[in-house]
Design a protein around this motif. Structure first.
Motif, mmCIF file in Angstrom:
data_model
loop_
_atom_site.group_PDB
_atom_site.id
_atom_site.type_symbol
_atom_site.label_atom_id
_atom_site.label_comp_id
_atom_site.label_asym_id
_atom_site.label_seq_id
_atom_site.Cartn_x
_atom_site.Cartn_y
_atom_site.Cartn_z
ATOM 1 N N GLY A 184 1.440 -98.825 36.914
ATOM 2 C CA GLY A 184 1.021 -97.986 38.295
ATOM 3 C C GLY A 184 2.344 -97.623 39.208
ATOM 4 O O GLY A 184 2.534 -97.029 40.259
ATOM 5 N N THR A 185 3.529 -98.009 38.430
ATOM 6 C CA THR A 185 4.984 -97.762 39.189
ATOM 7 C C THR A 185 5.612 -96.345 38.661
ATOM 8 O O THR A 185 5.747 -96.223 37.257
ATOM 9 N N THR A 186 5.880 -95.346 39.524
ATOM 10 C CA THR A 186 6.505 -94.016 39.131
ATOM 11 C C THR A 186 7.929 -94.374 38.724
ATOM 12 O O THR A 186 8.651 -95.334 39.594
ATOM 13 N N ILE A 187 8.380 -93.898 37.885
ATOM 14 C CA ILE A 187 9.995 -94.242 37.542
ATOM 15 C C ILE A 187 10.835 -92.920 37.505
ATOM 16 O O ILE A 187 10.198 -92.068 36.598
ATOM 17 N N LEU A 188 11.983 -93.117 37.917
ATOM 18 C CA LEU A 188 13.195 -92.074 37.816
ATOM 19 C C LEU A 188 14.201 -92.794 36.977
ATOM 20 O O LEU A 188 14.632 -93.578 37.583
ATOM 21 N N LEU A 189 14.380 -92.400 35.833
ATOM 22 C CA LEU A 189 15.319 -93.115 34.878
ATOM 23 C C LEU A 189 16.648 -92.541 34.596
ATOM 24 O O LEU A 189 16.599 -91.051 34.184
ATOM 25 N N VAL A 190 17.921 -92.967 34.630
ATOM 26 C CA VAL A 190 19.106 -92.196 34.214
ATOM 27 C C VAL A 190 19.437 -93.097 33.109
ATOM 28 O O VAL A 190 19.433 -94.313 32.950
ATOM 29 N N GLU A 191 19.880 -92.435 32.007
ATOM 30 C CA GLU A 191 19.845 -93.068 30.755
ATOM 31 C C GLU A 191 20.634 -92.156 29.785
ATOM 32 O O GLU A 191 20.668 -90.747 29.772
#
Length: 235
Positions: A184-191
């Motif tokens: 249920g956690t929304t994620i903004l990912l830098v990779e």
């Protein structure tokens, strides 16, 4: 959930972000890809209140958070897993995790979340009394993620979670990111590892020299010749 509208961010006189706009919807994994120094970390630091935009608006859950102090942003439900992990080396694993919940008062909920973090990362349970500075790089990355989850975030900002990790561990970390998202956690990912990031993301943005140059679904970016040439090692 998150709407970034035309933000400009400066380090002194140097403009690091130029008119950046992006959206993150509830339940998504959105990834930012781009070369080193493109402005990806700067964007995350701005979203979490460590830097202030000179221009433009950041809205979270329909309210402006532009220029709000970092602690208010954490309390609103945004947690940041910084690049380079940044664990408190001379504190134990469990003390680091408890610090992640410093703004919370619900001791029962904190205990439940500690249990949840240990289920996600069994290695941390084995090491819970150990000083964090003695952990391996992969274990420190798990700890940084666990600590951010202890704030019970609605939106998790992750900066280079795979950096410096062995390929097998990278796979594990990405499986855990997917599980956190499923919970249920929304994620903004830098990779930096664009192939891996696009394999788990719903949508993606490419940042070059402080500007968004391409955006679309993860599939569209995986199929784009421009993205393949620049970031996916394609020919």
């Amino acid at each position: 959930m998150l709407k970034v509208d035309q933000i400009d961010v400066y380090y002194g006189n140097i403009q690091a972000l130029k008119g950046v706009s992006l959206d993150v919807h509830q339940g998504e994994i959105v990834t930012l890809i781009g070369a080193n120094g493109a402005g990806k970390s700067t964007l995350l630091k701005t979203l979490s209140g460590l830097l202030k935009p000179k221009q433009g608006v950041i809205q979270y859950m329909g309210e402006s958070i532009s220029g709000k102090p970092a602690q208010e942003i954490v309390n609103a439900g945004i947690s940041h897993v910084p690049e380079g992990r940044r664990v408190f080396a001379n504190m134990s694993v469990e003390e680091n995790l408890e610090l992640g919940a410093f703004a919370r008062k619900d001791s029962r909920g904190i205990r439940e979340d500690l249990h949840m973090v240990y289920e996600l990362f069994p290695r941390l349970l084995e090491r819970r009394k150990q000083l964090s500075g003695t952990l391996s790089g992969g274990e420190q990355q798990m700890l940084a993620m666990g600590r951010a989850l202890m704030a019970r975030p609605k939106l998790l900002l992750m900066d280079e979670p795979s950096m410096g990790l062995a390929p097998l561990l990278v796979k594990t970390i990405f499986q855990i990111i997917e599980e956190i998202n499923r919970n249920g956690t929304t994620i903004l990912l830098v990779e930096q590892n664009a192939n891996m990031a696009l394999s788990i993301a719903n949508r993606a943005y490419v940042i070059e020299t402080g500007s968004v140059v391409i955006s679309g679904t993860a599939e569209e970016l995986q199929a784009s010749e421009q993205v393949k040439m620049a970031y996916l090692g394609g020919h």
